[in-house]
Structures are given as C-alpha cells and as structure tokens.
Write a protein that holds these residues in place. Sequence first.
Motif, short mmCIF file in Angstrom:
data_model
loop_
_atom_site.label_atom_id
_atom_site.label_comp_id
_atom_site.label_asym_id
_atom_site.label_seq_id
_atom_site.Cartn_x
_atom_site.Cartn_y
_atom_site.Cartn_z
N GLY A 129 32.80 30.09 -5.44
CA GLY A 129 33.12 30.37 -4.06
C GLY A 129 34.52 29.98 -3.68
O GLY A 129 35.17 30.66 -2.87
N VAL A 183 28.62 37.26 -0.59
CA VAL A 183 29.12 36.38 0.45
C VAL A 183 30.22 37.07 1.25
O VAL A 183 30.31 36.94 2.47
CB VAL A 183 29.64 35.05 -0.16
N GLY A 239 28.67 28.10 -2.44
CA GLY A 239 27.41 28.82 -2.34
C GLY A 239 26.31 28.10 -3.11
O GLY A 239 26.53 27.04 -3.71
N THR A 253 22.85 29.96 3.70
CA THR A 253 23.34 30.07 5.07
C THR A 253 23.01 28.84 5.91
O THR A 253 23.56 28.67 7.00
CB THR A 253 22.76 31.32 5.78
#
Length: 391
Positions: free
Chosen positions: A84, A160, A214, A251
């Motif tokens: 990420g 994402v 993530g 999330t």
Amino acid sequence: MAHTLSTGSGVVLGLIRSGRATTRSDLIDQLGWSRITLARRLDELLLAEIVVSVGQLDSRGGRPPEEFAVNPNAGLLLAVDIGGSHTRLAITDLVSTILSEDEADIGLSEGPAEIFEWAGQVFDHMLDRLGKTRADVVGIGVGVPGPVDFVTGKLATPQVYAQWEGVLVKDYFAGRYEHAVFAVDRDVNIMALAEVRRAWSTYRDVAVLKAGIGVGLAFVLDGSIYHGSRGGAGDLSAVGAGGARMQRLETIASGAVMRQELLARGRSVRTSNDIVGLALAGDAEVLRLLGETGTAIGRSLAHVVGLLNPQAVVIGGNLAQAGEPFLGPIREAIFAGARDFALQGLVVEKTRLGHIAGVTGASLIAQDALFEADRISRLTRAGGSGVSLRA
C-alpha cells in the motif's frame, strides 16, 4: 486436467524441483517409467542446462547414486512485491535465492505507470551491478495488493485505488522483457506461498495475514494456495457497529485507518513503517490504535479458524514488525472467539521469512510459470543445447 505430455521432461523436472525425487532410482520409483525413458528425459534436461548433476549422495555400499537439481544459473527472475505504501524488488536465481534487493516508499497511490517505470529503472541498475542484462531475465513475478482475475489476468474489483482496476500488469513489462515468462498474484498469496514452501513446510493448512496499509488474507489448503473461482478468496469482512451490514475489514481496521486517525490528530504519518517506528518508540496513542486494530482483525480471523481449522495463522506485513502490541491482541481475539476444537494445536505466529517473504513468493510464482511441466516438455522435446527458457 492431465498433462498432455505425461512422459515429458517437465514431469521429471517437477519431481526434482519438489525434492521428492532427485536420483535416477527415486525418479523411477515415483514415475514407474523404464530406465531408458527416464534416461532420455534427464538427458534432455541436462543438455538444455535446466538441471545439473550436483554430485553423488553418500551410500553404504556399491556405487553412490547421482543427484540432480535445478540449474540456478540458467537465467534470472525478477520479483516485485507492491504494498500500500512500500514496494520491494529483488533479482533471484532460478531456485529463488535472492541475489540483489531494493525497496522504496512508493505504493498503490502512485499508480501503476509510475510504479512499474520506477521498477524498470531500478532493475536495470541492479542487473548492471550483477554484470547481467535484460537478456538474462527469463521470468518475472509480481505481487499486487488486490484480487487478480485468473480468467483474464487483469486486476479485479475492488482495488484500493480505482486506477488499478482492470490493469493488465504484464503489459508494463512487455517492452523491456518481451521474451520473459510472466506471473502475477495477490501480494498476500505470494507471501503465503513463500512462507509455506520455505519456512512452514510441514504444515499443510495455514492462514496467512498480511497487515500494512491494507489487510489481506491467504489460504493454504492441503499445501496449495486457494484462490477461489476467480482469484478473490481472502477478502476479510467484519460486522458493522450495532449489527449493521458486513464491511470490508480494511475499511475499519488497517494501517490506512490508523494513518487517517493519526493525521486527523495532527501526527505526521505516511507509511505503515512510520506507524511501526512510532510503536517501537513507545508512542502511547499508536500502541492503543495497534491494539484496537489487532483485536478487530483477530475477531475476523476467529471465524476463519472455525471455518477452515488451519494448523497455523501466520501474521506478516509491516505492522507485524511492531511485535506483541499488534500480535498479542490478534492472538487473544482468535482464542477468545473460535471454538475449542478448532483451537487445539493452533499456532499463531509472526512470519518466519520477514520482509523477504513477498519478493521470495514473487520469484516462486515466476519459477512455477517458467517450469510448468508441459512448457518444459515441449521446449526440450526437440533436443539440442540451443533450448531457451524464454517464452
């Protein structure tokens, strides 16, 4: 589906690679072939320099048996592990031994064009330092933090960042390495592949979590990565507050969520490594967030443990480098939430390969694509020393 070349050299190579049979007698026992057929297939592999004789094993009497192994020097593999907020690169030999590494705080938000252009330039420098060129590259493996559609080879929804959806990663390498074999998979799947093959080889059923910006989960079932029907297995969910609709876990519990909260409080945090650095320095606020995140992840993993009954849950990714402040709450939530039978003998541990798991796994999927049995059988069938491993 059965191999179309069931007595080809690729079948022999598969056994040698696995370590299940590395001598003539062991290969005959495994395959049930005649000595003449096996000798021909070994000669094809030796002539093409795909395998080499690595000497003779100790023997209690008579002539010591000759042992065979993959020739590690028959080409190079490129490995890319995209995270990420952080990406690692490696060049390996054909048995996935790392020869050169590099890394940078560049991740998904930069987009595919920028990441792969950067990777191409860095690989050129790494090859030069090794005294090699692009022509030496025979395979490329890439791990991406999102699902890969195995039917189309494209990155699937949801990603994402929207600019990654529908991307065909192979296209970004074709111009530089047009003859190299290519493979791509989810980042957590390649990490799991490396862990199970290199560090947990006696475990057949393992759940592997990657936690950074993530969060992703991979399943190793009966020794193989389970992808699902199209490559989307491992998308963790959690029940929303008050029993609301299920939400994607990352999330509500991930490095990205932690970063957002810390930024809102005026803290300077960009990557998951920044979060770990603050935790190791004893930052109370970050330690609290790590604990809450670990608990939420552990609750989701408790359902996985109940459903799949793995032998081990392996925790990797940058957040795992924070140690027990993150791993402890995950472990506690799993053991509090899963049923007793599924917990019997369960191991919950940090990754054994650490930061090299991703690039090792990327090299392994490139190796698997390069040495696919039918491909090797066809390449070597014509014979001769001019056989090339390139696509």
